[in-house]
Write an enzyme that holds these catalytic residues in place. Structure first.
Site, PDB file in Angstrom:
ATOM      1  N   GLY A   1      24.100  20.165  73.151  1.00  0.00           N
ATOM      2  CA  GLY A   1      24.156  21.530  73.642  1.00  0.00           C
ATOM      3  C   GLY A   1      23.528  22.473  72.632  1.00  0.00           C
TER       4      GLY A   1
ATOM      5  N   GLN B   1      22.100  30.210  68.425  1.00  0.00           N
ATOM      6  CA  GLN B   1      21.758  29.150  67.474  1.00  0.00           C
ATOM      7  C   GLN B   1      20.258  29.087  67.162  1.00  0.00           C
ATOM      8  OE1 GLN B   1      24.148  25.994  69.738  1.00  0.00           O
ATOM      9  NE2 GLN B   1      24.427  25.415  67.594  1.00  0.00           N
TER      10      GLN B   1
ATOM     11  N   CYS C   1      28.749  20.552  65.441  1.00  0.00           N
ATOM     12  CA  CYS C   1      27.915  21.664  65.903  1.00  0.00           C
ATOM     13  C   CYS C   1      26.591  21.622  65.155  1.00  0.00           C
ATOM     14  CB  CYS C   1      28.633  22.989  65.615  1.00  0.00           C
ATOM     15  SG  CYS C   1      27.657  24.441  66.076  1.00  0.00           S
ATOM     16  N   LEU C   2      25.491  21.829  65.875  1.00  0.00           N
ATOM     17  CA  LEU C   2      24.174  21.827  65.224  1.00  0.00           C
ATOM     18  C   LEU C   2      24.066  22.917  64.165  1.00  0.00           C
ATOM     19  CD1 LEU C   2      21.778  21.207  68.262  1.00  0.00           C
ATOM     20  CD2 LEU C   2      22.437  19.576  66.483  1.00  0.00           C
TER      21      LEU C   2
ATOM     22  N   HIS D   1      32.724  24.971  73.912  1.00  0.00           N
ATOM     23  CA  HIS D   1      32.010  25.118  72.637  1.00  0.00           C
ATOM     24  C   HIS D   1      30.815  26.064  72.784  1.00  0.00           C
ATOM     25  CE1 HIS D   1      30.406  23.335  68.738  1.00  0.00           C
ATOM     26  NE2 HIS D   1      29.347  23.945  69.226  1.00  0.00           N
ATOM     27  N   GLU D   2      30.005  25.844  73.831  1.00  0.00           N
ATOM     28  CA  GLU D   2      28.783  26.645  73.993  1.00  0.00           C
ATOM     29  C   GLU D   2      29.115  28.088  74.351  1.00  0.00           C
ATOM     30  OE1 GLU D   2      26.127  25.430  72.875  1.00  0.00           O
ATOM     31  OE2 GLU D   2      26.914  23.390  72.761  1.00  0.00           O
TER      32      GLU D   2
ATOM     33  N   HIS E   1      29.974  30.119  71.420  1.00  0.00           N
ATOM     34  CA  HIS E   1      28.797  30.610  70.687  1.00  0.00           C
ATOM     35  C   HIS E   1      28.347  31.970  71.211  1.00  0.00           C
ATOM     36  CE1 HIS E   1      27.531  27.579  67.823  1.00  0.00           C
ATOM     37  NE2 HIS E   1      27.548  26.601  68.718  1.00  0.00           N
TER      38      HIS E   1
HETATM   39 ZN    ZN Z   1      27.647  24.622  68.309  1.00  0.00          ZN
END
Ligand code: ZN
Length: 165
Positions: A46, A51, A88-89, A130-131, A134
Site C-alpha cells: 500500500g 508518503q 510501513c514503507l 493503515h492507509e 496516513h
Molecule cells: Zn504506511
C-alpha cells in the site's frame, strides 16, 4: 513513468493534513499509475499520497488480489481485534506486532470519481486502516501501545539522521 522517492519518518510531510481530490481526469490517472509503480518497486502492499509528498486523500494498494485505488476514502465500520506484525514503507525495515480491529469497511471513490467500497478482515482490513491513517497524518507508530511506542521512538531517534530531540 516516474518512480517517486518515498518519504520516511520523521519527514514532516507525513504529518500534514490532506485535502480531498476534486479533479478526476488524466492527471489523476497518471498519478495513480505512478503511485502503483512506486509501491510495487518498493516493494509494498500500500502507498498513500503523503508518503510521496502529495497531501491529497488517496492511496493505492494490492494485498494479492490485484491493484486498486481509493480516492477520498473513509473508514465507516470496524469490528473485532487482530494482532498482526505491521510495517510501513515510511518506517522502513521495522515491524511491530500490535492490535487493531480485524475488520474494516471503507467508502470512497475510484479513479473516475465513482463511489466504491472495500471491506475485509485480516490483511485487507488492516491495510484500509493503515492507509487511511496516513491521510490523517497518522503513522503506525501512533497506534502502538504506549510502552512499545516509547521504545520505537527512541529506537528510531538513534538511527535516523534527521531525528533529534
Ligand atoms: Zn504506511
Amino acid at each position: 513513468m516516474p518512480i517517486y522517492p518515498i518519504r520516511v519518518f520523521p519527514d514532516p510531510v507525513l504529518r500534514l493534513p490532506t485535502t480531498p481530490v476534486v479533479e478526476f481526469g488524466p492527471d489523476l490517472a497518471r498519478l495513480v499509475d505512478d503511485m502503483l509503480e512506486t509501491m510495487y518497486e518498493a516493494p509494498g502492499v500500500g502507498l498513500a499520497g503523503p508518503q510521496i509528498g502529495i497531501s491529497k486523500q488517496l492511496f493505492v494498494a494490492d494485498v494479492g488480489d490485484g491493484p486498486f485505488v481509493m480516492v477520498n476514502p473513509e473508514i465507516v465500520e470496524t469490528s473485532g481485534k487482530w494482532k498482526f506484525e505491521e510495517g510501513c514503507l515510511s518506517v522502513p525495515g521495522r515491524w511491530w506486532e500490535f492490535n487493531r480491529p480485524a475488520f474494516a469497511r471503507a467508502r470512497g471513490l475510484d479513479v473516475d470519481g465513482n463511489p466504491i467500497e472495500y471491506a475485509g478482515d485480516e490483511l485487507l482490513g488492516r491495510l484500509l486502516q493503515h492507509e487511511i491513517d496516513h491521510l490523517h497524518g497518522m503513522l503506525l507508530l501512533d497506534r502502538l501501545p504506549r510502552r512499545l511506542r516509547k521504545e520505537a521512538l527512541s529506537d528510531l531517534r538513534n538511527v535516523t539522521p534527521m531525528g533529534g530531540p
